[in-house]
Motif scaffolding. Structure first.
Motif, PDB file in Angstrom:
ATOM      1  N   ASP A  97       0.855  -1.187   0.000  1.00  0.00           N
ATOM      2  CA  ASP A  97       0.000   0.000   0.000  1.00  0.00           C
ATOM      3  C   ASP A  97       0.891   1.238   0.000  1.00  0.00           C
ATOM      4  O   ASP A  97       1.675   1.445   0.925  1.00  0.00           O
ATOM      5  CB  ASP A  97      -0.914  -0.024   1.232  1.00  0.00           C
ATOM      6  CG  ASP A  97      -2.010   1.035   1.158  1.00  0.00           C
ATOM      7  OD1 ASP A  97      -1.833   2.048   0.450  1.00  0.00           O
ATOM      8  OD2 ASP A  97      -3.042   0.858   1.841  1.00  0.00           O
ATOM      9  N   THR A  99       1.205   5.411  -0.419  1.00  0.00           N
ATOM     10  CA  THR A  99       0.596   6.742  -0.454  1.00  0.00           C
ATOM     11  C   THR A  99       1.707   7.763  -0.574  1.00  0.00           C
ATOM     12  O   THR A  99       2.613   7.797   0.267  1.00  0.00           O
ATOM     13  CB  THR A  99      -0.233   7.033   0.807  1.00  0.00           C
ATOM     14  OG1 THR A  99      -1.085   5.929   1.068  1.00  0.00           O
ATOM     15  CG2 THR A  99      -1.065   8.297   0.631  1.00  0.00           C
ATOM     16  N   ASP A 108      -3.191   7.536  -3.166  1.00  0.00           N
ATOM     17  CA  ASP A 108      -3.212   6.360  -2.276  1.00  0.00           C
ATOM     18  C   ASP A 108      -3.677   5.147  -3.084  1.00  0.00           C
ATOM     19  O   ASP A 108      -4.788   5.166  -3.647  1.00  0.00           O
ATOM     20  CB  ASP A 108      -4.180   6.676  -1.130  1.00  0.00           C
ATOM     21  CG  ASP A 108      -4.214   5.639  -0.022  1.00  0.00           C
ATOM     22  OD1 ASP A 108      -3.369   4.723  -0.023  1.00  0.00           O
ATOM     23  OD2 ASP A 108      -5.103   5.773   0.857  1.00  0.00           O
ATOM     24  N   THR A 109      -2.855   4.103  -3.136  1.00  0.00           N
ATOM     25  CA  THR A 109      -3.228   2.929  -3.924  1.00  0.00           C
ATOM     26  C   THR A 109      -2.532   1.681  -3.395  1.00  0.00           C
ATOM     27  O   THR A 109      -1.436   1.773  -2.849  1.00  0.00           O
ATOM     28  CB  THR A 109      -2.882   3.143  -5.419  1.00  0.00           C
ATOM     29  OG1 THR A 109      -3.342   2.029  -6.194  1.00  0.00           O
ATOM     30  CG2 THR A 109      -1.396   3.326  -5.647  1.00  0.00           C
ATOM     31  N   ASN A 110      -3.181   0.540  -3.521  1.00  0.00           N
ATOM     32  CA  ASN A 110      -2.515  -0.709  -3.165  1.00  0.00           C
ATOM     33  C   ASN A 110      -2.967  -1.833  -4.078  1.00  0.00           C
ATOM     34  O   ASN A 110      -3.977  -1.734  -4.771  1.00  0.00           O
ATOM     35  CB  ASN A 110      -2.694  -1.048  -1.674  1.00  0.00           C
ATOM     36  CG  ASN A 110      -4.093  -1.504  -1.292  1.00  0.00           C
ATOM     37  OD1 ASN A 110      -4.708  -2.343  -1.967  1.00  0.00           O
ATOM     38  ND2 ASN A 110      -4.607  -0.954  -0.184  1.00  0.00           N
ATOM     39  N   GLU A 207     -11.258   0.722  -1.196  1.00  0.00           N
ATOM     40  CA  GLU A 207     -10.170  -0.197  -0.856  1.00  0.00           C
ATOM     41  C   GLU A 207     -10.676  -1.425  -0.096  1.00  0.00           C
ATOM     42  O   GLU A 207     -10.324  -1.654   1.061  1.00  0.00           O
ATOM     43  CB  GLU A 207      -9.093   0.539  -0.064  1.00  0.00           C
ATOM     44  CG  GLU A 207      -9.592   1.404   1.087  1.00  0.00           C
ATOM     45  CD  GLU A 207      -8.437   2.160   1.762  1.00  0.00           C
ATOM     46  OE1 GLU A 207      -7.527   1.503   2.274  1.00  0.00           O
ATOM     47  OE2 GLU A 207      -8.461   3.413   1.764  1.00  0.00           O
ATOM     48  N   GLU A 239      -6.759  -1.149  -3.826  1.00  0.00           N
ATOM     49  CA  GLU A 239      -7.180   0.238  -3.562  1.00  0.00           C
ATOM     50  C   GLU A 239      -6.864   1.166  -4.730  1.00  0.00           C
ATOM     51  O   GLU A 239      -5.788   1.091  -5.306  1.00  0.00           O
ATOM     52  CB  GLU A 239      -6.453   0.774  -2.318  1.00  0.00           C
ATOM     53  CG  GLU A 239      -6.723   2.262  -2.047  1.00  0.00           C
ATOM     54  CD  GLU A 239      -6.068   2.788  -0.780  1.00  0.00           C
ATOM     55  OE1 GLU A 239      -4.996   2.277  -0.406  1.00  0.00           O
ATOM     56  OE2 GLU A 239      -6.644   3.714  -0.182  1.00  0.00           O
TER      57      GLU A 239
HETATM   58 CO    CO Z   1      -3.702   2.957   1.079  1.00  0.00          CO
END
Ligand code: CO
Ligand code: MF3
Ligand code: CO
Length: 265
Positions: A97, A99, A108-110, A207, A239
């Motif tokens: 994850d 950010t 923000d991504t996962n 997410e 996410e």
């Molecule tokens: Co995140």
């Protein structure tokens, strides 16, 4: 609830932050192999964010979080702390994850990674969790209700006999890492008083955390962060950060291999 609407200029800035966060996941992919530690993966992400992207890893020191990304392995649902002694091995599933903060704005991504050869049942969980995210993204547009997002996610997960984590959710995002609204991944948490109609210019994450077994979670009291499934069965999460557009949604953290990816204008 105090949900901010971003201007086109602010969205342009978030597009850059989102793209940088997505780039970190692309950059780290070839390193996710049996034998590397989650601490090493964190260090590589940290150096890339700081030295190549000239950006800030948002998790570092966020409410005391000690590392630059979260690494959540197998039964860890979220907020796993990278460690030099945690070596990933063949058959593991790993979430990273990311950010980043660029010019004050957050992306923000996962995503899940397969470590070496992963059993079919674990792959299936990861695929369904990604489908949950994608199905939710598809319905986002002005007029969509926040509760519709959770409803569609829970329907898909439960249809596959998986459960949805309820204690952690998606969130509004912008100059602040976690802002209103809370984006639940199940539909029953809303009522007419706290449901929200989506409007153009709202920015938030979706997410979903999907468990192979029961939905219950357990917080590690020693480190204060790591959340695992109570039954110790596997969990998977995906996410994205997105913005509601005039006629749909733009995924700000899309990767080139994803259906909703758009070239930067
Ligand atoms: Co995140
Ligand atoms: N990136 C996580 C999220 O999706 C939050 C991590 S907070 C941290 O909201 F402190 F654990 F990094
Ligand atoms: Co988030």
């Amino acid at each position: 609830m105090n949900v901010s609407i971003k201007t086109p200029e602010q969205i342009a800035a978030m597009r850059i932050a989102g793209r940088l966060a997505a780039d970190v996941l692309e950059m780290i992919t070839p390193y996710v192999k049996p034998g590397i530690s989650t601490g090493e993966l964190d260090q590589i992400c940290h150096d890339y964010i700081v030295n190549v992207q000239d950006a800030i890893p948002a998790p570092l020191n966020y409410n005391g979080f000690p590392k630059s990304v979260c690494t959540s392995l197998n039964e860890v649902i979220c907020h796993g702390i990278p460690s030099d002694t945690k070596i990933i091995k063949d058959g593991d599933i790993l979430n990273i994850d990311v950010t980043v903060i660029k010019d004050g704005w957050h992306g923000d991504t996962n995503r899940m990674f397969y470590v070496g050869d992963v059993p079919e049942h674990a792959k299936r969980l990861c695929v369904v969790a990604q489908e949950c995210l994608y199905q939710a993204i598809e319905i986002v547009r002005p007029g969509c209700k926040l509760s519709d997002i959770g409803t569609i996610i829970a329907k898909h997960a439960r249809g596959k006999h998986y459960s949805v984590v309820e204690e952690y959710c998606g969130h509004g995002i912008g100059l602040v890492f976690h802002e209103d609204p809370q984006v639940l991944h199940y539909g029953e948490g809303y009522n007419r008083r706290n449901d929200l109609v989506l409007k153009e210019g709202m920015t938030f994450t979706i997410e979903p955390m999907i468990n192979a077994g029961k939905k219950q979670t357990k917080l590690n009291m020693k480190d204060g962060w790591t959340v695992t499934t109570k039954d110790r069965r596997l969990s998977a999460q995906w996410e994205h950060t997105m913005v509601v557009t005039a006629d749909g949604v733009e995924v700000l953290t899309a990767r080139p291999d994803e259906p909703f990816y758009q070239e930067l204008k």
